[in-house]
Enzyme design. Structure first.
Site, PDB file in Angstrom:
ATOM      1  N   LYS A 246       9.482  12.676 -29.767  1.00  7.87           N
ATOM      2  CA  LYS A 246      10.320  13.194 -28.683  1.00  7.87           C
ATOM      3  C   LYS A 246      10.190  14.709 -28.542  1.00  7.87           C
ATOM      4  CE  LYS A 246      13.583   9.627 -30.135  1.00  7.87           C
ATOM      5  NZ  LYS A 246      13.625   9.615 -31.612  1.00  7.87           N
TER       6      LYS A 246
ATOM      7  N   ASP B 259       9.953   5.064 -34.930  1.00  2.37           N
ATOM      8  CA  ASP B 259      10.554   6.066 -34.057  1.00  2.37           C
ATOM      9  C   ASP B 259      10.843   7.351 -34.827  1.00  2.37           C
ATOM     10  OD1 ASP B 259      12.288   6.317 -31.306  1.00  2.37           O
ATOM     11  OD2 ASP B 259      13.225   7.405 -32.964  1.00  2.37           O
TER      12      ASP B 259
ATOM     13  N   HIS C  96      14.151  14.172 -25.530  1.00  3.24           N
ATOM     14  CA  HIS C  96      15.176  13.862 -26.536  1.00  3.24           C
ATOM     15  C   HIS C  96      16.600  13.919 -25.949  1.00  3.24           C
ATOM     16  CE1 HIS C  96      15.666  13.924 -31.187  1.00  3.24           C
ATOM     17  NE2 HIS C  96      16.668  13.276 -30.635  1.00  3.24           N
TER      18      HIS C  96
ATOM     19  N   TYR D 217      13.497  15.853 -35.943  1.00  6.21           N
ATOM     20  CA  TYR D 217      13.823  15.275 -37.257  1.00  6.21           C
ATOM     21  C   TYR D 217      13.086  15.982 -38.398  1.00  6.21           C
ATOM     22  CZ  TYR D 217      15.278  11.191 -34.416  1.00  6.21           C
ATOM     23  OH  TYR D 217      15.826  10.346 -33.492  1.00  6.21           O
TER      24      TYR D 217
END
Ligand code: A2P
Length: 301
Positions: free
Chosen positions: A74, A44, A105, A49
């Site tokens: 996402k 994931d 998200h 990120y």
């Protein structure tokens, strides 16, 4: 290799290994590659990120065939009104030509022209929300990506029952989210959301399943006692409590021994599930609470 024993079958046909690797803090491709070598088949990540390139590198270097992996990324808030562009950026970062799961998200669109670019704020410091857009339109655009076969399934994150009702009631919604990824652990068991999502065929995925930084649940006496009695680790007990309830988990770890430990889930006896369920009657915790200027969490229980 310790395989993840449990697999959830999502609406639309995707087989999701119940234990995945959360990577929100992962910056080192070697640690992610190690997890894949140890048996993780569900990884994931997210555009936000800023580690999709490292995740892609780890996947390539692992040598595991692409079709054996379930890769999730996402769409970030500032891309709600340009979802196709967001996916192309993520695919380029990852070095992949499709993702298995593409998730929204947060249910809040953010100003695509605001500053700072990834978390725009207004002069008064409040979140710079994109007022003429909403998540129903974002979802409509995500549905097109499935038709184009750039994503195998789509889902949401951080959706309450209130927002899911709004999404499912919209005339443009033709696909029910395959998953709803939310903060979930014994201090936040999400009973109401689980009941609602189960009825709709939506699988919950738990982020921060150990309670996030410092993993506070691993010192929780009820969990420590059950672990000692069963000959398991507290992490295995906390994770298997969720998996036994039908919830996928994505614990984060950059440590190979802990990655391996977390992968080994088991089916928990109902009495132990109930004992862990009861923890939140006296102890509650929600770690991830970004302020987007609107209520997001309608269901905490
Ligand atoms: P580390 O990466 O050093 O293993 P969560 O997934 O709830 O956000 O929790 C992640 C935190 O828990 C990380 O700080 C991680 O640190 C730690 N952690 C993950 N798995 C275990 C485990 N099996 N035992 C102890 N700590 C763990």
């Amino acid at each position: 290799m310790v395989g993840t024993s449990t697999v959830f079958h999502l609406t639309g046909g995707l087989a999701l290994p119940a234990v995945g690797l959360g990577t929100s803090d992962a910056t080192d491709p070697a640690a992610i590659k190690k997890a894949i070598e140890l048996g993780y088949r569900h990884i994931d990540t997210a555009f936000f990120y800023k580690n999709e390139a490292e995740v892609g590198q780890a996947i390539r270097e692992s040598g595991v065939p692409r079709e054996q992996l379930v890769v999730t990324t996402k769409v970030w808030g500032t891309y709600h009104s340009r979802v196709a562009e967001a996916l192309e950026l993520s695919l380029a970062n990852l070095g992949l030509d499709y993702v298995d799961l593409y998730l929204m998200h947060w249910p809040v669109p953010l100003n695509p022209k605001g500053t700072p670019a990834d978390w725009p704020v207004r002069a008064d410091g409040s979140a710079d929300v994109e007022k003429d857009w909403d998540f129903v339109k974002t979802w409509a655009a995500m549905q097109e990506l499935v038709a184009q076969k750039k994503v195998r399934a789509i889902g949401v994150c951080n959706f309450s029952t209130v927002n899911l009702e709004k999404l499912l009631a919209a005339p443009t919604t033709t696909i029910v989210p395959a998953v709803n990824q939310v903060e979930l652990h014994p201090y936040l068991p999400q009973r109401k959301l689980l009941e609602y999502c189960s009825a709709k065929g939506i699988v919950l995925t738990a982020y921060s399943p150990l309670g996030s930084t410092d993993a506070p649940l691993l010192a929780e006496p009820v969990i420590v006692d059950i672990a000692a009695r069963l000959g398991k680790t507290p992490a295995q007990v906390a994770l298997s409590w969720a998996v036994t309830r039908g919830i996928a988990v994505i614990p984060k770890s950059v440590n190979a021994a802990r990655q391996l430990n977390n992968l080994d889930d088991f089916v928990m006896a109902p009495a132990d599930v109930a004992a862990i369920d009861a923890i939140s009657l006296t102890k509650k915790l929600r770690v991830i609470t970004p302020d987007f200027g609107e209520e997001l969490f309608h269901d905490d229980d």
